[in-house]
Design an enzyme around this catalytic site. Structure first.
Site, short mmCIF file in Angstrom:
data_model
loop_
_atom_site.label_atom_id
_atom_site.label_comp_id
_atom_site.label_asym_id
_atom_site.label_seq_id
_atom_site.Cartn_x
_atom_site.Cartn_y
_atom_site.Cartn_z
N SER A 107 48.78 -3.59 -28.32
CA SER A 107 48.19 -4.05 -26.97
C SER A 107 48.17 -2.85 -25.92
CB SER A 107 49.61 -5.17 -26.41
OG SER A 107 49.29 -5.32 -25.15
N GLY A 108 47.24 -2.89 -25.04
CA GLY A 108 47.07 -1.95 -24.07
C GLY A 108 46.37 -0.58 -24.67
N THR A 112 39.91 -3.81 -25.55
CA THR A 112 38.94 -4.33 -24.83
C THR A 112 37.75 -3.49 -24.03
OG1 THR A 112 40.38 -6.06 -24.56
CG2 THR A 112 38.77 -6.42 -22.89
N ASN A 157 50.30 -4.40 -20.91
CA ASN A 157 48.94 -4.11 -20.40
C ASN A 157 48.57 -5.03 -19.19
OD1 ASN A 157 46.21 -3.83 -20.14
ND2 ASN A 157 45.65 -4.50 -22.16
N SER A 160 45.63 -7.64 -20.51
CA SER A 160 46.03 -7.83 -21.74
C SER A 160 45.32 -9.18 -22.17
CB SER A 160 47.50 -8.20 -22.01
OG SER A 160 47.63 -8.26 -23.56
N SER A 161 44.44 -9.10 -23.19
CA SER A 161 43.85 -10.20 -23.91
C SER A 161 44.78 -11.11 -24.44
CB SER A 161 42.86 -9.68 -24.93
OG SER A 161 42.05 -8.72 -24.38
N GLY A 384 46.16 -7.34 -29.30
CA GLY A 384 46.95 -6.29 -30.04
C GLY A 384 48.27 -6.40 -30.40
N GLU A 386 52.11 -6.54 -30.56
CA GLU A 386 52.90 -6.35 -29.32
C GLU A 386 54.37 -6.69 -29.72
OE1 GLU A 386 50.86 -8.50 -26.26
OE2 GLU A 386 51.83 -10.68 -27.08
N1 LIG Z 1 38.41 4.69 -22.44
C1 LIG Z 1 39.10 4.33 -21.23
N2 LIG Z 1 38.87 4.84 -20.04
C2 LIG Z 1 39.93 4.78 -19.17
N3 LIG Z 1 40.90 3.68 -19.16
C3 LIG Z 1 40.97 2.94 -20.33
C4 LIG Z 1 40.06 3.06 -21.39
N4 LIG Z 1 40.57 2.14 -22.46
C5 LIG Z 1 41.66 1.71 -21.72
N5 LIG Z 1 41.96 1.87 -20.48
C6 LIG Z 1 42.80 1.58 -19.51
O1 LIG Z 1 43.84 0.96 -20.39
C7 LIG Z 1 44.08 -0.41 -20.09
C8 LIG Z 1 44.26 -1.22 -21.45
O2 LIG Z 1 43.13 -1.32 -22.14
P1 LIG Z 1 42.57 -2.88 -22.81
O3 LIG Z 1 42.75 -3.80 -21.93
O4 LIG Z 1 41.32 -2.28 -23.24
O5 LIG Z 1 43.40 -2.84 -23.71
P2 LIG Z 1 43.74 -3.70 -25.22
O6 LIG Z 1 43.79 -2.90 -26.44
O7 LIG Z 1 42.59 -4.81 -25.04
O8 LIG Z 1 44.83 -4.58 -25.00
P3 LIG Z 1 45.48 -5.99 -25.37
O9 LIG Z 1 45.78 -6.15 -26.80
O10 LIG Z 1 46.57 -6.25 -24.58
O11 LIG Z 1 44.39 -6.87 -24.97
C9 LIG Z 1 42.59 -0.99 -19.48
O12 LIG Z 1 42.74 -1.77 -18.40
C10 LIG Z 1 42.07 0.37 -18.67
O13 LIG Z 1 42.85 0.60 -17.35
MG LIG Z 2 42.14 -6.57 -24.75
#
Ligand SMILES: Nc1ncnc2c1ncn2[C@@H]1O[C@H](COP(=O)(O)OP(=O)(O)OP(=O)(O)O)[C@@H](O)[C@H]1O
Ligand SMILES: [Mg+2]
Length: 1024
Positions: A107-108, A112, A157, A160-161, A384, A386
């Protein structure tokens, strides 16, 4: 950027495969760190992309960047999510098969975000039309809507999805994105009613309260204050600096209208969202019997309005449960706790089912209505792994899901890869790796797995509780290396475990789950009567979400965990049928901080994600493999021996092909059924060659096809020409035949006409005669005599034209004469008149007359200047008319003398030089005699009364006819001239006569004859 830094040590390697010390975790980490600190967040392990969350904007997702990566070979540019997306896309287009991108990480870690970047890349890079623009926009805008309803801030996050998302992007044969489909997995509904400290409910609630327009809020009965809503404040962080609910609200509103949500859909959707908030504020109090009674008029009012359900019905549904006892239905009142439980269950059900409706609605708008074959790229972005302080049923599901994906990854990469080498007989030293199947089995195994036991407890009548479930687990899992509870643990571990907890040793680490609520959440029960109440709703979405009869309502519905397990099995199936690509997302630290690379955190992720093993397999293995048939089919045009047909086995064909392409022995291996290519660059070189060759082939095929077409056209034209020719010849022949038949008829008629030409006009000869007439007239027209004198030229007429011919001849003659007469001048007319007179006088009378006809007359033969002035003075008063030189013969002796004979108005003068020898007035001129022979003598007879008077004149004149004609004219006496024969008597003087005798002889002579007469002998003219 990276390119220029390449040489520098600090940038690190862009592909771990190039790492010297590839078995060293530290070297791996070192490379990651170096790159991270240079803001290079992407690194490859072969075609797998490792991405480290930078937690800051890097400016590497611009349109310019997309253009750079579009259509470029994977390894030519620095690693990027766009390079992977482009590579997937191009492989899909060229091989027309389906692919998926598995984005994993805890997660994070940035899953996404990565999936959004991929989608954005396709939106920009794929060919598009106005029609497809719509699909493109909907694909893009489905994200903010789903994120608003399905994402929330967690401790890990801020976005977070809280649901799993698998999205298929469908492409047509030209590679244009034409549609999409989304599958959603288990939404974390419990968040609707409960949030841990530091966490929030789903974004949409905050967006609505913060960003909703005044009118809308008023209509929904909401206040612009999150603190007013119990469901929004439990985590005590309604406001987060990293989230702008206000602007996100605007994005969602706009997105909803783009994805074809009607205004009424949108209204109903927000009515439901607001009703969940109102439901959270419904408050119960115990009445005097200890049962729950409602103490929230305002909430019930708004709920009733927004859901379109009567308040009383709603009230009853929230405080009572209907129990079916035999044939009767009995209402059983809730206690306060029970009522709260039922209320929360309803809130979760409403939200969860609305979310499902939302996904379906989006799918409707993304659906591609064209039924032609599509290829797809699937994008998997799931919650992800967690670990929280307290982990519940939801974390259990989420982590189980990640466990399954890890298993899939292992199967598709490590396990199957190595098994494949073995199967294909490729020399191979196995790479040891941790296979998490044991954990998956622990969770999902039939009858023995945690889910089975949980389901059993849920079904078990009697006193099943979360604790009995834990006991059952302990009974069954005792001794499992990945399972431990307070009871089963060794004393040291026991200290870290509560009594109501169990711990799983996941592939990504230990997670301690609190069993509290497992049974309830797994059952996800909603009382039937509240479902019925919901079905009465006037809100169509709610009515749709709560149908009267739920499918399989008689059977006990599947538990949440089982449903989830089954849906994951379905997902695995979907993914297994496609070509996989991987993005492994890493978190650099636990604090969501940019620029901080926490070794321990990253090392842990590298370890459990199996990146080291993957690298080892990659290093030792082959980047690309294909079945001989497929490989040969694709690349056979590159070798003359295999193109267009290879007669031997596919393996032999491939061997021939790679030899021809010059593959080095260490670059490839030939297995039992497949070829293995070690480095991508070898394949890319082959692909490039194929690309060039494709154009040549296309040109050849095009040329052949064009030739074929042109030949076809030519044959058609030739056939048409032959047809036209045949028809034309037929027509000609028919015309010829008709002409001949006509000719025969004409000739026959002609002959018949000819034979009967002399008979009276009849049917048989009329045409012939007309022809003869016509022919004669036509010929006559061209052969008419040209002059009046031409008496010979006249076409002999056919008998029938004799009469007409004669008339025509005369007519023509008259016309010619008229024409001639009209053409003559006045002078010539005068001349001709004279000539006419001459003719009257002499024609047929005098022998030499014809010879004179052709000699034109002159006005005079002697001009005034030739006459002596004295004489001229005498005669000019009388007006000279004519003068001519003559020879005068003396009347006595007949001596010839040259004289001028001049005619005036009144008299004839005979002049000798300056002397008028004789003047004869016309009144005294008796006449003039000439012979009938060809001499030119004339004798002028003068009245001779007196003796002194001179007698007649004997003259010889070369212009005899002219002079005599003039004389007639001047005297106006045409009978003055007499033509005589033989001899002429003349008066020498009164009473004395002389004679001139004329005769013709062999030559002309004048002499005095013996008888005293003047003898004029004239040469005989040859013919008369
Ligand atoms: N490539 C990137 N460039 C800049 N910031 C990023 C990037 N990837 C992620 N982030 C930052 O990290 C945060 C978390 O990313 P994201 O929501 O994609 O995580 P996730 O893997 O989908 O988590 P979860 O499993 O909780 O959904 C985003 O809101 C953003 O602020
Ligand atoms: Mg996500």
């Amino acid at each position: 950027m990276e390119g220029s830094l390449m040489a520098r040590d600090r940038v690190g390697l862009q592909d771990f495969v190039l790492l010297d010390n590839y078995t060293s975790e530290s070297a791996f980490l070192e490379n990651l760190r170096k790159r991270f600190h240079e803001n290079l967040i992407y690194t490859y392990i072969g075609t797998l992309l490792v991405s480290v969350n930078p937690y800051k904007e890097l400016g590497i997702y611009t349109k310019k960047q997309m253009d750079i990566y579009m259509g470029v070979n994977f390894f030519e540019l620095p690693p990027h999510i766009y390079a992977l997306a482009d590579n997937v896309y191009r492989t899909m287009v060229s091989e027309t098969n389906n692919h998926f991108i598995l984005i994993s990480g805890e997660s994070g870690a940035g899953k996404t975000e990565a999936s959004k970047k991929v989608l954005q890349f396709y939106a920009v890079s794929c060919p598009s039309t106005t029609l497809l623009h719509n699909i493109r926009d909907r694909l893009l805008l489905s994200n903010p809507v789903l994120e608003a309803f399905g994402n929330a801030k967690t401790l890990k996050n801020d976005n977070s999805s809280r649901f799993g998302k698998y999205m298929d992007i469908q492409f047509d044969h030209r590679g244009a994105a034409v549609g999409g489909h989304i599958l959603s997995y288990l939404l974390e509904k419990s968040r609707v009613v409960h949030q841990n400290h530091g966490e929030r409910n789903f974004h949409i609630f905050y967006q609505l309260v913060e960003g909703g327009e005044e009118d809308l809020l008023r209509w929904l009965g909401l206040e612009r204050d999150c603190q007013k809503y119990r469901f929004l404040v439990q985590g005590q962080c309604a406001k987060v600096s990293s989230i702008n609910d206000n602007s996100d609200w605007k994005t969602v509103r706009k997105a909803l209208s783009v994805i074809e949500f009607s205004e009424s859909d949108i209204e109903h959707l927000f009515a439901i969202t607001a009703s969940v908030l109102h439901l959270g504020n419904v408050h119960f109090e115990a009445n005097f019997c200890g049962y729950a009674s409602l103490n929230s008029c305002a909430e019930i009012h708004w709920l009733s309005k927004l859901l379109g359900i009567l308040p009383a019905v709603l009230q009853e549904g929230l405080t009572h449960r209907k129990i079916e006892a035999k044939a009767e239905e009995v209402l059983s009142p809730f206690t306060v706790d029970h009522a709260i439980y039922a209320r929360d269950a309803l809130a979760k059900a409403i939200y969860g089912r609305t979310f499902t409706w939302l996904v379906n609605k989006i799918n409707e708008s993304l659906a591609n209505r064209d039924s032609t074959r599509k290829t797809v790229i699937g994008l998997l972005d799931i919650y992800g792994f967690e670990v929280f302080q307290v982990n519940s049923f939801e974390q259990f599901c989420i982590n189980y899901c990640n466990e399954k994906l890890q298993q899939l990854f292992i199967q598709l990469t490590l396990k199957s890869e190595q098994e494949e080498y073995e199967m294909e007989g490729i020399e191979w030293e196995p790479v040891p790796y941790f296979n998490n199947k044991i954990i998956c089995d622990l969770v999902e195994e039939k009858h023995r797995g945690i889910i089975s036991i949980l389901d059993e407890e849920c079904l078990r009548p009697g006193g099943a509780t979360d604790m009995t479930f834990l006991e059952k687990l302990e009974e069954n899992m005792c001794g499992h290396p990945h399972f431990v509870t307070h009871k089963l643990a060794d004393p040291k571990t026991r200290k870290t475990l509560g009594r109501g907890e169990f711990r799983l040793l996941h592939y990504a680490g230990e997670v301690t789950y609190c069993v509290l609520g497992f049974l309830d959440k797994n059952n996800d029960l909603l009382y039937k009567n509240i479902k019925d109440v919901m079905h009465q709703s006037k809100n169509p979405i709610i009515r749709h979400c709560f149908p009267t009869t739920e499918p399989d309502s008689k059977r006990r519905p599947e538990t949440v965990a089982t449903q989830f397990k089954n849906s994951l099995a379905g997902l695995t199936e979907i993914l297994m049928s496609k070509e996989p690509w991987y993005v492994r997302c890493l978190k650099p630290n636990e604090g969501k901080q940019s620029g901080r690379f926490d070794d321990v955190t990253v090392r842990h992720q590298v370890k459990y994600l199996g990146l080291m093993e993957h690298l080892r397999v990659r290093r030792a293995g082959f980047a690309y493999r294909r079945r001989y048939e497929v490989f040969l089919q694709r690349y056979k045009p590159l070798c003359p021996d295999t193109w267009p047909h290879w007669r031997g086995t596919a393996a032999e064909g491939v061997e021939k092909l790679v030899k021809y392409l010059g593959y080095k022995p260490n670059e490839y291996k030939l297995g039992r059924t497949k070829i293995f290519i070690r480095h991508p660059r070898t394949l890319f070189a082959t692909e490039d060659a194929f690309d060039v060759c494709k154009h040549e082939l296309a040109t050849r095929i095009q040329a052949k096809y064009k030739g074929y077409r042109v030949k076809g056209d030519y044959l058609k034209q030739r056939e048409a020409a032959t047809k036209i020719e045949t028809c034309w010849r037929g027509l000609q022949a028919r015309r010829e035949r008709e002409r001949r038949a006509w000719a025969v008829k004409v000739i026959k008629k002609f002959i018949k006409g000819f034979m009967t030409r002399n008979q009276p006009a009849s049917f048989d000869n009329s045409e012939y005669l007309a022809f003869v007439r016509n022919n004669y007239l036509t010929r006559l027209k061209e052969n008419l005599p040209k002059s009046v004198l031409d008496k010979k030229t006249w076409l002999t007429p056919p008998p029938i034209m004799k009469e007409a011919s004669e008339l025509l001849r005369k007519l023509h003659m008259r016309t010619m004469v008229r024409k001639y007469v009209r053409g003559i001048t006045a002078q010539r007319r005068a001349q001709l008149q004279l000539k006419g007179l001459t003719s009257d006088l002499f024609r047929g009378k005098k022998e030499n007359y014809p010879s004179s006809v052709g000699r034109p007359f002159a006005d005079t033969r002697i001009h005034e200047q030739d006459i002596n002035i004295k004489v001229l003075q005498v005669i000019c008063q009388e007006g000279m008319k004519y003068g001519v030189p003559v020879i005068k013969y003396d009347r006595n002796g007949f001596r010839p003398r040259f004289r001028q004979l001049i005619l005036t108005q009144e008299a004839v003068y005979l002049v000798e030089e300056a002397k008028v020898k004789q003047r004869v007035e016309y009144s005294s001129l008796k006449g003039a005699s000439v012979s009938n022979l060809s001499d030119n003598f004339l004798i002028l007879h003068v009245t001779c009364d007196e003796i002194r008077q001179k007698g007649d004149l004997v003259l010889q004149c070369d212009f005899l006819f002219e002079a005599l004609t003039k004389l007639c004219m001047v005297t106006n006496n045409h009978s003055i001239v007499k033509v005589v024969q033989g001899s002429v008597r003349f008066d020498i003087q009164p009473g004395k006569e002389g004679f001139v005798d004329f005769k013709s002889g062999s030559e002309s002579m004048v002499y005095r004859a013996k008888n005293g007469h003047l003898m004029v002998e004239s040469a005989r003219t040859k013919s008369r």
